[in-house]
Design an enzyme around this catalytic site. Structure first.
Site, PDB file in Angstrom:
ATOM      1  N   ASP A 109       0.623  -1.067  -0.034  1.00 54.53           N
ATOM      2  CA  ASP A 109       0.012  -0.158  -0.189  1.00 54.53           C
ATOM      3  C   ASP A 109       0.747   1.019  -0.036  1.00 54.53           C
ATOM      4  OD1 ASP A 109      -2.759   1.818   0.445  1.00 54.53           O
ATOM      5  OD2 ASP A 109      -3.743  -0.651   1.297  1.00 54.53           O
ATOM      6  N   ASP A 217      -3.394   4.516  -2.354  1.00 56.05           N
ATOM      7  CA  ASP A 217      -4.107   5.059  -1.042  1.00 56.05           C
ATOM      8  C   ASP A 217      -4.945   6.601  -1.676  1.00 56.05           C
ATOM      9  OD1 ASP A 217      -5.433   4.925   1.593  1.00 56.05           O
ATOM     10  OD2 ASP A 217      -4.896   7.213   1.936  1.00 56.05           O
ATOM     11  N   HIS A 353     -11.471  -3.576   3.151  1.00 59.46           N
ATOM     12  CA  HIS A 353     -10.696  -2.784   4.774  1.00 59.46           C
ATOM     13  C   HIS A 353     -11.772  -2.132   4.689  1.00 59.46           C
ATOM     14  CE1 HIS A 353      -8.361  -0.138   2.481  1.00 59.46           C
ATOM     15  NE2 HIS A 353      -8.572   0.481   3.698  1.00 59.46           N
ATOM     16  N   ASP A 354     -12.405  -0.571   3.418  1.00 53.72           N
ATOM     17  CA  ASP A 354     -13.376   0.269   3.819  1.00 53.72           C
ATOM     18  C   ASP A 354     -14.719   0.236   4.052  1.00 53.72           C
ATOM     19  OD1 ASP A 354     -10.869   1.510   4.274  1.00 53.72           O
ATOM     20  OD2 ASP A 354     -10.753   2.178   2.619  1.00 53.72           O
TER      21      ASP A 354
HETATM   22  C1  GLC Z   1      -7.961   4.766   1.779  1.00 54.64           C
HETATM   23  C2  GLC Z   1      -7.733   3.682   3.006  1.00 54.64           C
HETATM   24  C3  GLC Z   1      -8.052   4.512   4.352  1.00 54.64           C
HETATM   25  C4  GLC Z   1      -7.606   5.313   4.417  1.00 54.64           C
HETATM   26  C5  GLC Z   1      -7.684   6.607   4.052  1.00 54.64           C
HETATM   27  C6  GLC Z   1      -6.983   6.937   4.516  1.00 54.64           C
HETATM   28  O1  GLC Z   1      -9.720   5.320   1.695  1.00 54.64           O
HETATM   29  O2  GLC Z   1      -8.759   2.787   1.880  1.00 54.64           O
HETATM   30  O3  GLC Z   1      -8.716   2.896   4.847  1.00 54.64           O
HETATM   31  O4  GLC Z   1      -8.468   5.185   6.020  1.00 54.64           O
HETATM   32  O5  GLC Z   1      -7.350   6.256   2.861  1.00 54.64           O
HETATM   33  O6  GLC Z   1      -5.121   7.200   4.299  1.00 54.64           O
END
Ligand code: GLC
Ligand code: CA
Length: 591
Positions: A109, A217, A353-354
Site C-alpha cells: 500500500d 491510497d 477494508h473500507d
Molecule cells: C483510504 C484507505 C482508508 C484510509 C484513508 C486515509 O481510503 O483505504 O482505509 O482511512 O484512505 O488514508
C-alpha cells in the site's frame, strides 16, 4: 489471443496483472503468529499455502509500516520500517521472496497523500515557520479569531472523518491541512523536494526490495487548488463541507502520476513488470482514461466506488438512501464498462477494508441458507465480470456483518469522530444519532476488520493462540463461518470460491477479457443478467437476487449451454432460477 481482438479492443492486451486473482490482506486481522493479539507478517507467511490453494496469484497487503495507528496504519511514521508489532523488515523481505517462490506477486500500500504527524518530515515542518520542510505540508494562517480568541480555520473544508480538515498548531500559530484524521497531515505535492522524498522513501525503497507494485491510497487527492477557497454548501446540517471541488482529480494530478510512474520505472533493474492500482473513487470519463490509458503512463487500473457506495449519500456516507437492484446493476457496470474499446483497464471487487460485508449489503444474511446461497451468487457474478478481480480477506468464507454491537465496540476513527460530533451537536438520544447508529450496523468499515477465524475453536477461532485479539471477533465464527469448517464441507462458500476461481482462470478469455458488455432486461427487479463476447465466443450470465423462484426468458433462440453455476446439476434449459441461483452460459454464434 487473436490479434484482431487486440486491435479493436486494446484493453484485451494480455498482462499478468489483468488476469491475476488478487487477495487483499488487512494485517492486523489476518493471522497472529506470536500470540500478542495482533496479526503480523509471519502470520501472513504461514498462510501463503492457504492462499495458493484458494487460487490466489497476487496479494495486496494493507499498510504494515511504522505508525501510531491513528487510522490503522494509513498514518505512516516511517515508510521504510515495519511496525514492530507486525514484525521486522527482514520478515517482510522474506515474505516477498517466499511469495515469489510460490508464484505469487506482492503489492504493497502506498499512502502518500498524507503521512503521520509522527513522521520526521512533519515534526521538522511543524518546528518553525522557516524550517526547510515547512512547505512540505499545507500551513495556513487563521481566517480570523472568534470573540473569545479562538482561531478560525482557513476555510470550511470537512475532514473525511468528520469535523474541520484543519488543525491549529499553537507552536507557530498556524493551521495545517488534514483531509483525514488530525494525525494525518497532507503532504504538499507541489513542492519538488517533498515529491522527491516521497518517491525515494515510500516508492523506491519497496521497489528496490522486490515488490510487484502498489495499491495507491486516495490517488486522486494530491493536487489541491492552492488558493483553497471555501467549498460549496452541500450538507446544511454540517458546519464543514466536502472539499472535493478543490481537492479531487485536481489540475496537476495527472502530471504527478506521470512523474511517479516514470520514477517507478527508473527503479526496476531486473526487467519485471510492475503494476499500480489507484484508489480513485469517482472521476469523469476523461480523468479515468487519463489515469489508466496505457499511453498516458499513470496507473495500471483504478478502484471506483459507485457500486460499494450505492445507497449512501454523497455529502455524508452515513446518511443511508433507498436503492434498487437496478441502481446497483448500473453502479457495478460503471466500474468496468467504460474501458470497452480503449487502451485502459479496470478492476472488479465487492469488498475491501473500507466497506461492509457484501453478503450483508447486497445478499441476504438473515438465515444460514440464504447467507450461503447469496455468498455463492455474489461470487459467481464477480468471477463473470471483466477487469482485474480483487477478493478481500474473509470474503471467500462468505463473511457477514456483526450484529447488535453497541457503538462503544466499534474501533474505526471515522466512526468515533463522527459519533462524538453528532452527539455534541444533536444529543446522544437524538434521531440524528439513532440514524447514525443504524447506518453503522449496515455500512461501517469495522465489519470488514474483525479477525479472521481459522477454525470454530477457542475464544479467537485460531486467530491468536490465547491472547485477546486487538478487535472483537465476529461471533459467527462459531456457526460455520471459519476456514477449517468450510474446508471440510464440500458445499461451503470457501470450496465454491476455489472452484469459481479455477473456472475463471480456465476461461479467462471471455471472463476476464470479455468485451461489449450489454445488460439483458436491465429493469428486471429480481435478477442481474448480461451478455458479453470475446472473439467468436459469446457469454450470457444470469444471477438471481431473489429468495424466491424467478422465471426468465432466454434473450433469443440461439443455443445456450450452461458451463458454470451456483447450483449443482441444474438443468441449463430450465427457465426458472432457484433462490439466489447464478448461471453462466456459452451462446452459440448462430441460431
Ligand atoms: C483510504 C484507505 C482508508 C484510509 C484513508 C486515509 O481510503 O483505504 O482505509 O482511512 O484512505 O488514508
Ligand atoms: Ca502478533
Amino acid at each position: 489471443m487473436s490479434t484482431k481482438t487486440v486491435e479493436e479492443h486494446p484493453e484485451t492486451k494480455p498482462q499478468w496483472w489483468k488476469e491475476a486473482t488478487f487477495y487483499q490482506i488487512y494485517p492486523a486481522s489476518f493471522k497472529d503468529s506470536n500470540n500478542d493479539g495482533w496479526g503480523d507478517i509471519n502470520g501472513i507467511r504461514s498462510k501463503l499455502d492457504y492462499l495458493k490453494d484458494l487460487g490466489i496469484t497476487a496479494i495486496w497487503i494493507s499498510p504494515f509500516y511504522d505508525s501510531p495507528q491513528k487510522d490503522m496504519g494509513y498514518d505512516i511514521a516511517n515508510y521504510e520500517k515495519v511496525w514492530p508489532k507486525y514484525g521486522k523488515n527482514e520478515d517482510i523481505f522474506n515474505l516477498i521472496k517466499e511469495a515469489h517462490n510460490k508464484g505469487m506477486k506482492i503489492l504493497v500500500d502506498l499512502v502518500v497523500n498524507h503521512c503521520s504527524d509522527q513522521h520526521a518530515w512533519f515534526k521538522e515542518s511543524r518546528s518553525s515557520k522557516t524550517n526547510s520542510k515547512r512547505n512540505w505540508f499545507y500551513w495556513r494562517k487563521p481566517k480570523g479569531y472568534t470573540a473569545n480568541g479562538t482561531p478560525i480555520p482557513p476555510n470550511n473544508w470537512r475532514s473525511y472523518f468528520g469535523g474541520s480538515a484543519w488543525k491549529y498548531d499553537s507552536k507557530t500559530k498556524e493551521f495545517y491541512l488534514h483531509l483525514f484524521a488530525e494525525g494525518q497531515p497532507d503532504l504538499n505535492w507541489e513542492n519538488i523536494n517533498c515529491r522527491a522524498a516521497i518517491f525515494d522513501s515510500a516508492v523506491g525503497f519497496w521497489l528496490r526490495h522486490g515488490v510487484d507494485g502498489f495499491r495507491i491510497d486516495v490517488a486522486f487527492l494530491y493536487s489541491k487548488t492552492m488558493t483553497m477557497p471555501d467549498a460549496p454548501l452541500s450538507n446544511p446540517k454540517d458546519d464543514y463541507q466536502p472539499s472535493d471541488p478543490y481537492t479531487a482529480n485536481g489540475a496537476r494530478i495527472h502530471e504527478f502520476h506521470k512523474l511517479m510512474h516514470h520514477y517507478m520505472l527508473s527503479q526496476i533493474d531486473d526487467g519485471r513488470t510492475i503494476m499500480t492500482v489507484g484508489e480513485i473513487g469517482s472521476a469523469g470519463m476523461d480523468a479515468r482514461l487519463s489515469y489508466t490509458s496505457e499511453k498516458s503512463q499513470e496507473l495500471s487500473e483504478i478502484f471506483t466506488f459507485k457500486h460499494t457506495d450505492v445507497g449512501t449519500s454523497q455529502s455524508f456516507i452515513y446518511d443511508l438512501l433507498p436503492f434498487t437492484l437496478k441502481d446497483w446493476k448500473l453502479a457495478v457496470a460503471d466500474s468496468f464498462r467504460w474501458i470497452n474499446g480503449t487502451d485502459s483497464w479496470a478492476t472488479v471487487y465487492f469488498e475491501n477494508h473500507d466497506r461492509a460485508r457484501s453478503v450483508s449489503r447486497f445478499g441476504d444474511d438473515s438465515t444460514i441458507t440464504s447467507r450461503v446461497a447469496s455468498a455463492k451468487l455474489l461470487c459467481s457474478l464477480l468471477i463473470s465480470l471483466t477487469g482485474t478481480m480483487y477478493i478481500y480477506q474473509g470474503q471467500e468464507l462468505g463473511s457477514i456483518n456483526f450484529k447488535g454491537w453497541p457503538v462503544e465496540d466499534y474501533e474505526d476513527v471515522e466512526v468515533r469522530n463522527n459519533y462524538k460530533i453528532l452527539c455534541k451537536k444533536f444529543g446522544k438520544d437524538s434521531s440524528e444519532v439513532l440514524k447514525f447508529k443504524n447506518a453503522l450496523s449496515v455500512i461501517s468499515r469495522d465489519h470488514a476488520r474483525t479477525p479472521i477465524p481459522w477454525s470454530s475453536k477457542g475464544l479467537t477461532g485460531g486467530f491468536s493462540d490465547s491472547a485477546k485479539p486487538w478487535f472483537k471477533m465476529n461471533e459467527v465464527y462459531k456457526e460455520g463461518i471459519n476456514v477449517e469448517d468450510e474446508l471440510d464441507d464440500p458445499n461451503s462458500v470457501l470450496n465454491f470460491w476455489k472452484r469459481a476461481i479455477r473456472f475463471r482462470k480456465e476461461n479467462k478469455d471471455i471472463l476476464v477479457y470479455g468485451y461489449n458488455f450489454d445488460f439483458y432486461d436491465l429493469d428486471n427487479p429480481d435478477y442481474f443478467a448480461f451478455t458479453k463476447q470475446y472473439a467468436n465466443k459469446r457469454f450470457f450470465g444470469i444471477f438471481s437476487f431473489s429468495g424466491k423462484d424467478v422465471k426468465f426468458k432466454f434473450p433469443d433462440d440461439r443455443k445456450y449451454t450452461i458451463f458454470f453455476g451456483t447450483h449443482k446439476n441444474t438443468d441449463g434449459a430450465a427457465d426458472i432460477l432457484k433462490p439466489w441461483e447464478g448461471r453462466l452460459y456459452f451462446v452459440s454464434a448462430s441460431k
